[in-house]
Design a protein around this motif. Sequence first.
Motif, PDB file in Angstrom:
ATOM      1  N   GLU A  28      33.876  20.435  91.058  1.00  0.00           N
ATOM      2  CA  GLU A  28      33.866  19.021  91.382  1.00  0.00           C
ATOM      3  C   GLU A  28      32.548  18.423  90.891  1.00  0.00           C
ATOM      4  O   GLU A  28      31.545  19.127  90.780  1.00  0.00           O
ATOM      5  N   ALA A  29      32.558  17.150  90.594  1.00  0.00           N
ATOM      6  CA  ALA A  29      31.331  16.485  90.149  1.00  0.00           C
ATOM      7  C   ALA A  29      30.239  16.649  91.207  1.00  0.00           C
ATOM      8  O   ALA A  29      30.476  16.429  92.396  1.00  0.00           O
ATOM      9  N   GLY A  30      29.065  17.065  90.777  1.00  0.00           N
ATOM     10  CA  GLY A  30      27.934  17.231  91.685  1.00  0.00           C
ATOM     11  C   GLY A  30      27.808  18.609  92.301  1.00  0.00           C
ATOM     12  O   GLY A  30      26.814  18.892  92.986  1.00  0.00           O
ATOM     13  N   GLU A  31      28.775  19.488  92.065  1.00  0.00           N
ATOM     14  CA  GLU A  31      28.715  20.837  92.626  1.00  0.00           C
ATOM     15  C   GLU A  31      27.771  21.736  91.826  1.00  0.00           C
ATOM     16  O   GLU A  31      27.597  21.564  90.621  1.00  0.00           O
ATOM     17  N   THR A  32      27.213  22.726  92.510  1.00  0.00           N
ATOM     18  CA  THR A  32      26.520  23.825  91.857  1.00  0.00           C
ATOM     19  C   THR A  32      27.265  25.103  92.213  1.00  0.00           C
ATOM     20  O   THR A  32      27.398  25.448  93.385  1.00  0.00           O
ATOM     21  N   VAL A  33      27.767  25.786  91.190  1.00  0.00           N
ATOM     22  CA  VAL A  33      28.624  26.957  91.377  1.00  0.00           C
ATOM     23  C   VAL A  33      28.056  28.116  90.571  1.00  0.00           C
ATOM     24  O   VAL A  33      27.557  27.918  89.453  1.00  0.00           O
ATOM     25  N   CYS A  34      28.101  29.319  91.141  1.00  0.00           N
ATOM     26  CA  CYS A  34      27.620  30.492  90.415  1.00  0.00           C
ATOM     27  C   CYS A  34      28.781  31.397  90.040  1.00  0.00           C
ATOM     28  O   CYS A  34      29.822  31.431  90.709  1.00  0.00           O
ATOM     29  N   LEU A  35      28.570  32.121  88.955  1.00  0.00           N
ATOM     30  CA  LEU A  35      29.547  33.069  88.434  1.00  0.00           C
ATOM     31  C   LEU A  35      28.891  34.442  88.476  1.00  0.00           C
ATOM     32  O   LEU A  35      27.873  34.674  87.803  1.00  0.00           O
ATOM     33  N   LEU A  36      29.463  35.338  89.273  1.00  0.00           N
ATOM     34  CA  LEU A  36      28.860  36.647  89.505  1.00  0.00           C
ATOM     35  C   LEU A  36      29.739  37.753  88.939  1.00  0.00           C
ATOM     36  O   LEU A  36      30.931  37.564  88.712  1.00  0.00           O
ATOM     37  N   GLY A  37      29.139  38.908  88.737  1.00  0.00           N
ATOM     38  CA  GLY A  37      29.877  40.061  88.239  1.00  0.00           C
ATOM     39  C   GLY A  37      28.925  41.051  87.603  1.00  0.00           C
ATOM     40  O   GLY A  37      27.807  40.714  87.230  1.00  0.00           O
ATOM     41  N   ARG A  38      29.388  42.281  87.466  1.00  0.00           N
ATOM     42  CA  ARG A  38      28.577  43.302  86.827  1.00  0.00           C
ATOM     43  C   ARG A  38      28.424  43.012  85.340  1.00  0.00           C
ATOM     44  O   ARG A  38      29.135  42.174  84.776  1.00  0.00           O
ATOM     45  N   ASN A  39      27.515  43.720  84.694  1.00  0.00           N
ATOM     46  CA  ASN A  39      27.358  43.585  83.248  1.00  0.00           C
ATOM     47  C   ASN A  39      28.679  43.861  82.551  1.00  0.00           C
ATOM     48  O   ASN A  39      29.376  44.834  82.873  1.00  0.00           O
TER      49      ASN A  39
ATOM     50  N   ARG B 145      26.682  26.349  95.795  1.00  0.00           N
ATOM     51  CA  ARG B 145      27.545  26.009  96.926  1.00  0.00           C
ATOM     52  C   ARG B 145      28.722  26.971  97.037  1.00  0.00           C
ATOM     53  O   ARG B 145      29.133  27.354  98.125  1.00  0.00           O
ATOM     54  N   ARG B 146      29.259  27.359  95.882  1.00  0.00           N
ATOM     55  CA  ARG B 146      30.402  28.269  95.840  1.00  0.00           C
ATOM     56  C   ARG B 146      30.152  29.344  94.795  1.00  0.00           C
ATOM     57  O   ARG B 146      29.289  29.193  93.938  1.00  0.00           O
ATOM     58  N   ALA B 147      30.936  30.422  94.890  1.00  0.00           N
ATOM     59  CA  ALA B 147      30.789  31.528  93.950  1.00  0.00           C
ATOM     60  C   ALA B 147      32.150  32.026  93.499  1.00  0.00           C
ATOM     61  O   ALA B 147      33.108  32.060  94.278  1.00  0.00           O
ATOM     62  N   TYR B 148      32.211  32.393  92.218  1.00  0.00           N
ATOM     63  CA  TYR B 148      33.346  33.130  91.667  1.00  0.00           C
ATOM     64  C   TYR B 148      32.842  34.509  91.258  1.00  0.00           C
ATOM     65  O   TYR B 148      31.736  34.638  90.729  1.00  0.00           O
ATOM     66  N   ILE B 149      33.663  35.533  91.464  1.00  0.00           N
ATOM     67  CA  ILE B 149      33.316  36.885  91.036  1.00  0.00           C
ATOM     68  C   ILE B 149      34.285  37.312  89.939  1.00  0.00           C
ATOM     69  O   ILE B 149      35.505  37.215  90.096  1.00  0.00           O
ATOM     70  N   LEU B 150      33.721  37.768  88.837  1.00  0.00           N
ATOM     71  CA  LEU B 150      34.493  38.277  87.710  1.00  0.00           C
ATOM     72  C   LEU B 150      34.440  39.802  87.689  1.00  0.00           C
ATOM     73  O   LEU B 150      33.401  40.404  87.972  1.00  0.00           O
ATOM     74  N   GLU B 151      35.556  40.412  87.359  1.00  0.00           N
ATOM     75  CA  GLU B 151      35.593  41.848  87.111  1.00  0.00           C
ATOM     76  C   GLU B 151      36.562  42.108  85.973  1.00  0.00           C
ATOM     77  O   GLU B 151      37.733  41.710  86.036  1.00  0.00           O
ATOM     78  N   LYS B 152      36.067  42.734  84.922  1.00  0.00           N
ATOM     79  CA  LYS B 152      36.880  43.097  83.759  1.00  0.00           C
ATOM     80  C   LYS B 152      37.674  41.905  83.229  1.00  0.00           C
ATOM     81  O   LYS B 152      38.860  42.004  82.924  1.00  0.00           O
ATOM     82  N   GLY B 153      36.983  40.757  83.140  1.00  0.00           N
ATOM     83  CA  GLY B 153      37.595  39.588  82.526  1.00  0.00           C
ATOM     84  C   GLY B 153      38.554  38.813  83.400  1.00  0.00           C
ATOM     85  O   GLY B 153      39.272  37.929  82.909  1.00  0.00           O
ATOM     86  N   ARG B 154      38.553  39.083  84.701  1.00  0.00           N
ATOM     87  CA  ARG B 154      39.443  38.373  85.620  1.00  0.00           C
ATOM     88  C   ARG B 154      38.643  37.879  86.835  1.00  0.00           C
ATOM     89  O   ARG B 154      37.735  38.564  87.299  1.00  0.00           O
ATOM     90  N   ILE B 155      39.007  36.723  87.342  1.00  0.00           N
ATOM     91  CA  ILE B 155      38.438  36.270  88.620  1.00  0.00           C
ATOM     92  C   ILE B 155      39.105  37.056  89.732  1.00  0.00           C
ATOM     93  O   ILE B 155      40.333  37.034  89.885  1.00  0.00           O
ATOM     94  N   VAL B 156      38.293  37.775  90.512  1.00  0.00           N
ATOM     95  CA  VAL B 156      38.852  38.618  91.569  1.00  0.00           C
ATOM     96  C   VAL B 156      38.524  38.110  92.969  1.00  0.00           C
ATOM     97  O   VAL B 156      39.094  38.568  93.953  1.00  0.00           O
TER      98      VAL B 156
END
Length: 233
Positions: free
Chosen positions: A26-37, A201-212
Amino acid sequence: MILDVRNIHTYYGESHALQGVSLSLEAGETVCLLGRNGAGKSTTLRSIMGLTPPREGQILFDGQDIAGAPTWRIARSGIGLVPEDRRIFPTLSVRENLEISEYHRPGAARTWTVERIFDQYPMLAELADRDGGHLSGGQQQMLAVARSLMSEPRVLLLDEPNEGLAPVIVQQIGQLIDDLSKTATILFTDQSVHFALRHARRAYILEKGRIVHTADSQDLLRDTETQHRYLSV
């Protein structure tokens, strides 16, 4: 919703790097994208920016599908990327790095100028005439972020902004993210779970190219089981 990534599939040759990634801001959000190398964090940012365009799926920016558009057009539409390797011009001064990156979108208010950058970040003002190649890692990172602001981005993508930096500089980068979040929408990646969740504010976690997994940052901070499952080394 300012950015809506829908089921994108991105490849490096025959390697299927992103396998149906979907996320939104959403406009104004700060979101992080997490996951292993190797999970696909950088590839996600590169796909949004058009550097590794997805073969399938949509990337909607303000409702317009930009998937597959040239990178320069995506940048001019209002998305800025600070890459992991910073990519500053080593033989240009700090001032010249900023000036060469200036772009004013037609119809948009002019917010960032070299003068304002120097007022906001005095450290860069002190280094105005120093070549980019003679800056420390932390100084280069600050310059890379400041340079991206010169194109007036509405969405800012930060790829591993703390990579290789001293703890005191990491604190400054965190403050910088907090300051920018007042006026911009931010999607960033980081190896430090606690740093990322403090400043997003929110986080997404990636694993092997997929949001898990996706969660509110404070909920994920308390969810040590999920952290251990997807993020521990």
